[in-house]
Design a protein around this motif. Structure first.
Motif, PDB file in Angstrom:
ATOM      1  N   PRO A   1     -72.938  21.006 -51.504  1.00 12.67           N
ATOM      2  CA  PRO A   1     -73.488  20.080 -52.517  1.00 12.67           C
ATOM      3  C   PRO A   1     -74.151  18.864 -51.856  1.00 12.67           C
ATOM      4  CG  PRO A   1     -71.216  20.638 -53.042  1.00 12.67           C
ATOM      5  CD  PRO A   1     -71.520  21.285 -51.738  1.00 12.67           C
ATOM      6  N   ASP A   2     -73.577  18.362 -50.771  1.00  8.00           N
ATOM      7  CA  ASP A   2     -74.205  17.263 -50.020  1.00  8.00           C
ATOM      8  C   ASP A   2     -73.590  17.199 -48.625  1.00  8.00           C
ATOM      9  OD1 ASP A   2     -71.774  15.719 -50.157  1.00  8.00           O
ATOM     10  OD2 ASP A   2     -72.326  15.199 -52.213  1.00  8.00           O
ATOM     11  N   GLU A   3     -74.180  16.325 -47.824  1.00  6.83           N
ATOM     12  CA  GLU A   3     -73.788  16.232 -46.413  1.00  6.83           C
ATOM     13  C   GLU A   3     -72.310  15.830 -46.257  1.00  6.83           C
ATOM     14  OE1 GLU A   3     -76.747  14.004 -44.308  1.00  6.83           O
ATOM     15  OE2 GLU A   3     -75.536  13.905 -42.492  1.00  6.83           O
ATOM     16  N   GLU A   4     -71.887  14.896 -47.110  1.00  2.00           N
ATOM     17  CA  GLU A   4     -70.508  14.401 -47.038  1.00  2.00           C
ATOM     18  C   GLU A   4     -69.508  15.541 -47.272  1.00  2.00           C
ATOM     19  OE1 GLU A   4     -69.933  11.469 -46.010  1.00  2.00           O
ATOM     20  OE2 GLU A   4     -67.746  11.563 -46.251  1.00  2.00           O
ATOM     21  N   GLU A   5     -69.836  16.390 -48.258  1.00  2.18           N
ATOM     22  CA  GLU A   5     -68.940  17.511 -48.582  1.00  2.18           C
ATOM     23  C   GLU A   5     -68.885  18.509 -47.411  1.00  2.18           C
ATOM     24  OE1 GLU A   5     -66.718  18.122 -50.701  1.00  2.18           O
ATOM     25  OE2 GLU A   5     -66.461  20.300 -50.638  1.00  2.18           O
ATOM     26  N   SER A   6     -70.026  18.674 -46.748  1.00  3.77           N
ATOM     27  CA  SER A   6     -70.067  19.559 -45.588  1.00  3.77           C
ATOM     28  C   SER A   6     -69.076  19.063 -44.527  1.00  3.77           C
ATOM     29  CB  SER A   6     -71.502  19.536 -45.038  1.00  3.77           C
ATOM     30  OG  SER A   6     -71.683  20.473 -44.064  1.00  3.77           O
ATOM     31  N   LYS A   7     -69.122  17.766 -44.285  1.00  2.00           N
ATOM     32  CA  LYS A   7     -68.214  17.168 -43.299  1.00  2.00           C
ATOM     33  C   LYS A   7     -66.756  17.322 -43.748  1.00  2.00           C
ATOM     34  CE  LYS A   7     -67.444  12.956 -40.726  1.00  2.00           C
ATOM     35  NZ  LYS A   7     -67.765  11.549 -40.588  1.00  2.00           N
ATOM     36  N   ASN A   8     -66.516  17.062 -45.042  1.00  4.83           N
ATOM     37  CA  ASN A   8     -65.145  17.182 -45.556  1.00  4.83           C
ATOM     38  C   ASN A   8     -64.615  18.606 -45.376  1.00  4.83           C
ATOM     39  OD1 ASN A   8     -65.170  14.533 -46.306  1.00  4.83           O
ATOM     40  ND2 ASN A   8     -65.711  14.924 -48.455  1.00  4.83           N
ATOM     41  N   ARG A   9     -65.512  19.579 -45.579  1.00  2.00           N
ATOM     42  CA  ARG A   9     -65.073  20.974 -45.435  1.00  2.00           C
ATOM     43  C   ARG A   9     -64.757  21.315 -43.980  1.00  2.00           C
ATOM     44  NH1 ARG A   9     -69.098  24.147 -49.678  1.00  2.00           N
ATOM     45  NH2 ARG A   9     -68.305  23.054 -51.530  1.00  2.00           N
TER      46      ARG A   9
ATOM     47  N   THR B   1     -82.176  30.146 -52.043  1.00  2.00           N
ATOM     48  CA  THR B   1     -81.248  29.081 -51.640  1.00  2.00           C
ATOM     49  C   THR B   1     -80.091  29.057 -52.639  1.00  2.00           C
ATOM     50  OG1 THR B   1     -82.988  27.712 -50.709  1.00  2.00           O
ATOM     51  CG2 THR B   1     -80.985  26.574 -51.322  1.00  2.00           C
ATOM     52  N   ILE B   2     -78.886  28.910 -52.134  1.00  2.00           N
ATOM     53  CA  ILE B   2     -77.716  28.766 -53.016  1.00  2.00           C
ATOM     54  C   ILE B   2     -76.990  27.492 -52.632  1.00  2.00           C
ATOM     55  CG2 ILE B   2     -75.437  29.704 -53.599  1.00  2.00           C
ATOM     56  CD1 ILE B   2     -76.531  32.501 -53.161  1.00  2.00           C
ATOM     57  N   VAL B   3     -76.714  26.659 -53.618  1.00  2.00           N
ATOM     58  CA  VAL B   3     -75.867  25.491 -53.376  1.00  2.00           C
ATOM     59  C   VAL B   3     -74.427  25.924 -53.658  1.00  2.00           C
ATOM     60  CG1 VAL B   3     -75.336  23.121 -54.042  1.00  2.00           C
ATOM     61  CG2 VAL B   3     -77.714  23.893 -53.992  1.00  2.00           C
ATOM     62  N   ASN B   4     -73.630  25.947 -52.603  1.00  2.00           N
ATOM     63  CA  ASN B   4     -72.240  26.397 -52.735  1.00  2.00           C
ATOM     64  C   ASN B   4     -71.359  25.214 -53.138  1.00  2.00           C
ATOM     65  OD1 ASN B   4     -69.726  27.603 -52.483  1.00  2.00           O
ATOM     66  ND2 ASN B   4     -69.688  27.432 -50.253  1.00  2.00           N
ATOM     67  N   ASP B   5     -71.355  24.952 -54.460  1.00  2.00           N
ATOM     68  CA  ASP B   5     -70.508  23.883 -54.983  1.00  2.00           C
ATOM     69  C   ASP B   5     -69.220  24.534 -55.470  1.00  2.00           C
ATOM     70  OD1 ASP B   5     -69.417  21.688 -56.124  1.00  2.00           O
ATOM     71  OD2 ASP B   5     -71.121  21.162 -57.377  1.00  2.00           O
TER      72      ASP B   5
ATOM     73  N   GLY C   1     -70.384  27.147 -46.036  1.00  2.00           N
ATOM     74  CA  GLY C   1     -69.626  28.231 -46.673  1.00  2.00           C
ATOM     75  C   GLY C   1     -70.165  29.628 -46.363  1.00  2.00           C
ATOM     76  N   LYS C   2     -70.909  29.781 -45.295  1.00  2.00           N
ATOM     77  CA  LYS C   2     -71.509  31.080 -44.956  1.00  2.00           C
ATOM     78  C   LYS C   2     -70.431  32.149 -44.689  1.00  2.00           C
ATOM     79  CE  LYS C   2     -73.637  29.176 -41.460  1.00  2.00           C
ATOM     80  NZ  LYS C   2     -73.195  27.782 -41.655  1.00  2.00           N
ATOM     81  N   THR C   3     -69.430  31.776 -43.900  1.00  2.00           N
ATOM     82  CA  THR C   3     -68.378  32.751 -43.571  1.00  2.00           C
ATOM     83  C   THR C   3     -67.616  33.143 -44.836  1.00  2.00           C
ATOM     84  OG1 THR C   3     -68.159  31.622 -41.452  1.00  2.00           O
ATOM     85  CG2 THR C   3     -66.394  33.141 -42.041  1.00  2.00           C
ATOM     86  N   THR C   4     -67.327  32.149 -45.664  1.00  4.18           N
ATOM     87  CA  THR C   4     -66.582  32.409 -46.905  1.00  4.18           C
ATOM     88  C   THR C   4     -67.374  33.337 -47.818  1.00  4.18           C
ATOM     89  OG1 THR C   4     -65.717  30.154 -46.689  1.00  4.18           O
ATOM     90  CG2 THR C   4     -65.431  31.221 -48.836  1.00  4.18           C
ATOM     91  N   LEU C   5     -68.654  33.071 -47.968  1.00  3.31           N
ATOM     92  CA  LEU C   5     -69.494  33.902 -48.851  1.00  3.31           C
ATOM     93  C   LEU C   5     -69.683  35.296 -48.259  1.00  3.31           C
ATOM     94  CD1 LEU C   5     -72.033  31.178 -49.982  1.00  3.31           C
ATOM     95  CD2 LEU C   5     -70.445  32.412 -51.450  1.00  3.31           C
ATOM     96  N   SER C   6     -69.833  35.353 -46.956  1.00  7.08           N
ATOM     97  CA  SER C   6     -69.972  36.646 -46.296  1.00  7.08           C
ATOM     98  C   SER C   6     -68.710  37.484 -46.558  1.00  7.08           C
ATOM     99  CB  SER C   6     -70.181  36.388 -44.805  1.00  7.08           C
ATOM    100  OG  SER C   6     -70.023  37.544 -44.081  1.00  7.08           O
ATOM    101  N   ASN C   7     -67.546  36.884 -46.405  1.00  8.32           N
ATOM    102  CA  ASN C   7     -66.299  37.618 -46.651  1.00  8.32           C
ATOM    103  C   ASN C   7     -66.195  38.074 -48.102  1.00  8.32           C
ATOM    104  OD1 ASN C   7     -65.448  37.393 -44.018  1.00  8.32           O
ATOM    105  ND2 ASN C   7     -64.267  35.515 -44.367  1.00  8.32           N
TER     106      ASN C   7
ATOM    107  N   ILE D   1     -66.737  17.787 -32.065  1.00  6.30           N
ATOM    108  CA  ILE D   1     -67.581  18.937 -32.443  1.00  6.30           C
ATOM    109  C   ILE D   1     -68.099  18.749 -33.864  1.00  6.30           C
ATOM    110  CG2 ILE D   1     -67.475  21.414 -33.023  1.00  6.30           C
ATOM    111  CD1 ILE D   1     -66.003  21.811 -30.381  1.00  6.30           C
ATOM    112  N   ILE D   2     -67.242  18.274 -34.756  1.00 10.39           N
ATOM    113  CA  ILE D   2     -67.694  18.058 -36.140  1.00 10.39           C
ATOM    114  C   ILE D   2     -68.829  17.045 -36.146  1.00 10.39           C
ATOM    115  CG2 ILE D   2     -67.030  17.098 -38.409  1.00 10.39           C
ATOM    116  CD1 ILE D   2     -64.284  18.469 -38.002  1.00 10.39           C
ATOM    117  N   SER D   3     -68.696  15.984 -35.355  1.00  7.62           N
ATOM    118  CA  SER D   3     -69.760  14.980 -35.397  1.00  7.62           C
ATOM    119  C   SER D   3     -71.049  15.518 -34.775  1.00  7.62           C
ATOM    120  CB  SER D   3     -69.279  13.647 -34.833  1.00  7.62           C
ATOM    121  OG  SER D   3     -69.686  13.504 -33.546  1.00  7.62           O
TER     122      SER D   3
END
Ligand code: ADP
Ligand code: 5GP
Length: 188
Positions: A128-136, A168-172, A20-26, A147-149
């Motif tokens: 929040p976790d690795e799975e969520e990163s992939k889902n996003r 550190t921020i957990v972007n949940d 979520g770096k781009t989202t938070l930056s925006n 590329i995602i893999s």
């Protein structure tokens, strides 16, 4: 109110792909006046919807290496198989204008930029976790499955650098993550 001592600030955001770096930056850019991102150079091809000069300067490898060899890169790194770098000009021009500057760079770049700008504030963004990163990444619909893999296979390695950062921020929940980031910047 923004603490005047923090202005202009340099904010370094790093974290795994899809955190979520781009989202938070925006979100920071649209909340704090006179804030913008330094546009990096990259050898990776543009994603759908990305714009030359806004998201990145897209260059081929030879041009990237030529810029590096001329000493124009404040830092550069190979990330996920492509070169990425922050040019001297991209940061200096903004600081001269009194702008707050956000850098979305990997841990190697963050180390280097901290050595150039020790007052820079570094924040590591985690999903929040690795799975969520992939889902996003899947939901973002901008990268191929391949590329995602490849990005997910670097997840653990990326994550292992979080202790090098000031925060550190957990972007949940997004609104909570934005609040935390603004608080770190003494805004709000
Ligand atoms: P990064 O720049 O770290 O790779 P992005 O900011 O592009 O990540 O976010 C990846 C995807 O996840 C985007 O589609 C974005 O809209 C979405 N996203 C960002 N933050 C959240 C959140 N807190 N909850 C759900 N989706 C999010
Ligand atoms: P993406 O391809 O998703 O835009 O970025 C991939 C990774 O490269 C992210 O971790 C991002 O922070 C990093 N990155 C983007 N620009 C730069 C840069 O100029 N320097 C460094 N070191 N990393 C960068």
């Amino acid at each position: 109110m923004l603490n005047k001592q923090l202005k202009p600030f340099i904010l370094i955001l790093s974290g795994p792909s899809g955190a979520g770096k781009t989202t938070l930056s925006n979100a920071v850019i649209s909340t704090i006046p006179d804030t913008t991102t330094a546009v990096s150079h990259t050898t990776r091809p543009p994603r759908l919807g990305e714009t030359e000069g806004k998201d990145y300067y897209y260059v081929d490898k030879a041009s990237f290496l030529a810029l590096r060899d001329k000493g124009e890169m404040l830092e550069y790194a190979e990330v996920y198989g492509n070169f990425y770098g922050t040019s001297q000009n991209s940061v200096a021009a903004l600081l001269e204008l009194g702008k707050n500057v956000i850098l979305d760079i990997d841990w190697q770049g963050a180390r280097k930029m901290k050595s150039h700008y020790p007052n820079a504030i570094s924040v590591y963004i985690l999903p929040p976790d690795e799975e969520e990163s992939k889902n996003r990444l899947i939901a973002r619909q901008q990268d191929s499955a391949e590329i995602i893999s490849s990005r997910m296979s670097a997840y653990k390695e990326q994550e292992s650098h979080q202790q090098e950062y000031d925060h550190t921020i957990v972007n949940d929940k997004l609104s909570d993550a934005i609040d935390q980031l603004l608080k770190i910047l003494n805004y709000g």
